[in-house]
Design a protein around this motif. Structure first.
Motif, short mmCIF file in Angstrom:
data_model
loop_
_atom_site.label_atom_id
_atom_site.label_comp_id
_atom_site.label_asym_id
_atom_site.label_seq_id
_atom_site.Cartn_x
_atom_site.Cartn_y
_atom_site.Cartn_z
N MET A 67 13.52 4.67 6.25
CA MET A 67 12.35 5.49 6.32
C MET A 67 11.30 4.54 7.37
N GLU A 68 10.57 5.39 7.83
CA GLU A 68 9.49 5.16 8.88
C GLU A 68 8.06 5.33 8.27
N LEU A 69 7.26 4.59 8.09
CA LEU A 69 5.96 4.86 7.90
C LEU A 69 5.04 4.64 9.07
N LEU A 70 4.13 5.42 9.30
CA LEU A 70 3.07 5.06 10.49
C LEU A 70 1.79 4.98 10.01
N LEU A 71 1.01 4.00 10.34
CA LEU A 71 -0.35 3.66 9.97
C LEU A 71 -1.10 3.65 11.32
N ILE A 72 -1.97 4.82 11.47
CA ILE A 72 -2.46 4.91 12.45
C ILE A 72 -4.21 4.58 12.09
N ARG A 73 -4.47 3.62 12.66
CA ARG A 73 -6.04 2.83 12.55
C ARG A 73 -7.18 3.35 13.41
N THR A 74 -8.20 3.10 12.82
CA THR A 74 -9.52 3.26 13.49
C THR A 74 -10.10 2.16 13.17
N TYR A 75 -10.82 1.23 14.26
CA TYR A 75 -11.39 -0.09 13.87
C TYR A 75 -13.13 0.25 13.78
N PHE A 76 -13.74 -0.51 12.89
CA PHE A 76 -14.98 -0.54 12.88
C PHE A 76 -15.43 -1.97 12.50
N PRO A 77 -16.97 -2.41 12.73
CA PRO A 77 -17.17 -3.83 12.60
C PRO A 77 -16.97 -4.32 11.18
N ASP A 78 -17.15 -3.27 10.31
CA ASP A 78 -17.25 -3.74 8.66
C ASP A 78 -16.00 -3.33 8.07
N GLY A 79 -14.97 -2.78 8.84
CA GLY A 79 -13.77 -2.38 8.26
C GLY A 79 -12.93 -1.53 8.92
N THR A 80 -11.71 -1.40 8.74
CA THR A 80 -10.51 -0.54 9.39
C THR A 80 -10.07 0.51 8.35
N ASN A 81 -10.15 1.78 8.88
CA ASN A 81 -9.54 2.78 8.24
C ASN A 81 -8.44 3.36 8.80
N GLY A 82 -7.41 3.90 8.00
CA GLY A 82 -6.21 4.31 8.68
C GLY A 82 -5.78 5.43 7.92
N ILE A 83 -4.83 6.22 8.49
CA ILE A 83 -4.07 7.41 7.95
C ILE A 83 -2.57 6.93 7.96
N LEU A 84 -1.86 7.09 6.78
CA LEU A 84 -0.60 6.62 6.55
C LEU A 84 0.35 7.91 6.38
N GLU A 85 1.21 7.85 7.48
CA GLU A 85 2.33 9.40 7.64
C GLU A 85 3.67 8.62 7.48
N CYS A 86 4.43 9.64 6.74
CA CYS A 86 5.88 9.33 6.71
C CYS A 86 6.65 10.71 7.24
N GLY A 87 7.22 10.51 8.47
CA GLY A 87 8.05 11.79 8.91
C GLY A 87 6.96 12.92 9.32
N GLY A 88 5.86 12.41 9.61
CA GLY A 88 4.79 13.55 10.11
C GLY A 88 4.15 14.13 9.05
N GLN A 89 4.24 13.53 7.69
CA GLN A 89 3.55 14.18 6.68
C GLN A 89 2.51 13.14 5.97
N PHE A 90 1.27 13.74 5.90
CA PHE A 90 0.33 12.81 5.42
C PHE A 90 0.70 12.05 3.99
N VAL A 91 0.64 10.92 3.98
CA VAL A 91 0.81 10.08 2.78
C VAL A 91 -0.58 9.83 1.69
N CYS A 92 -1.16 9.21 2.63
CA CYS A 92 -2.71 8.71 2.12
C CYS A 92 -3.36 7.98 3.38
N HIS A 93 -4.72 7.77 2.89
CA HIS A 93 -5.72 6.96 3.79
C HIS A 93 -5.25 5.60 3.58
N SER A 94 -6.00 4.62 4.26
CA SER A 94 -5.85 3.16 3.91
C SER A 94 -7.41 2.59 4.29
#
Length: 132
Positions: A1-28
């Motif tokens: 199984m492959e999970l993809l964590l796509i990040r956006t960087y900010f000075p105060d933290g990093t936000n992400g979207i976690l997907e599995c098979g192209g389907q949204f799982v959760c934010h991070s």
């Protein structure tokens, strides 16, 4: 199984979207990028494996294996990266600001169930961390 964590960087933290098979799982949420410095930075982008881990503090959770120069990088519940994380990744249901989220335990339980089911089927679970 492959999970993809796509990040956006900010000075105060990093936000992400976690997907599995192209389907949204959760934010991070994670700490900001600080050159992979121990306990104050998120981990580098790359490919890692996940495994089950147990501790008294977090009970059953997930460990990210193979992070260069780092150890005990975990997926565990947290809603504030700067106050509750030391390099780990926290699943959250909703992002509220850079490094801040809501309903982490709910998102964590959804992610854990997905990953544990794959591991019980004897599948490897790969985490690919990238940015937009």
């Amino acid at each position: 199984m492959e999970l993809l964590l796509i990040r956006t960087y900010f000075p105060d933290g990093t936000n992400g979207i976690l997907e599995c098979g192209g389907q949204f799982v959760c934010h991070s949420i994670e700490l900001p990028w600080m050159g992979n410095r121990n306990r104050i930075s998120c981990i580098p982008e790359g490919k890692y494996f996940l495994k089950k881990r147990y501790s008294l503090k977090f009970q059953w959770h997930l460990e990210v294996v193979g992070v260069a120069e780092r150890k005990l990088i975990l997926f565990h519940p947290a809603n504030n990266a700067l106050k509750e994380l030391k390099g780990c990744i926290a699943p959250v249901s909703t992002l509220s600001s850079p490094g801040l989220g809501l309903q982490s335990r709910k998102a964590f339980n959804r992610l854990k169930a997905l990953v544990y089911a794959a591991l019980e089927r004897q599948e490897s679970v790969v985490l690919i961390v990238s940015s937009r």
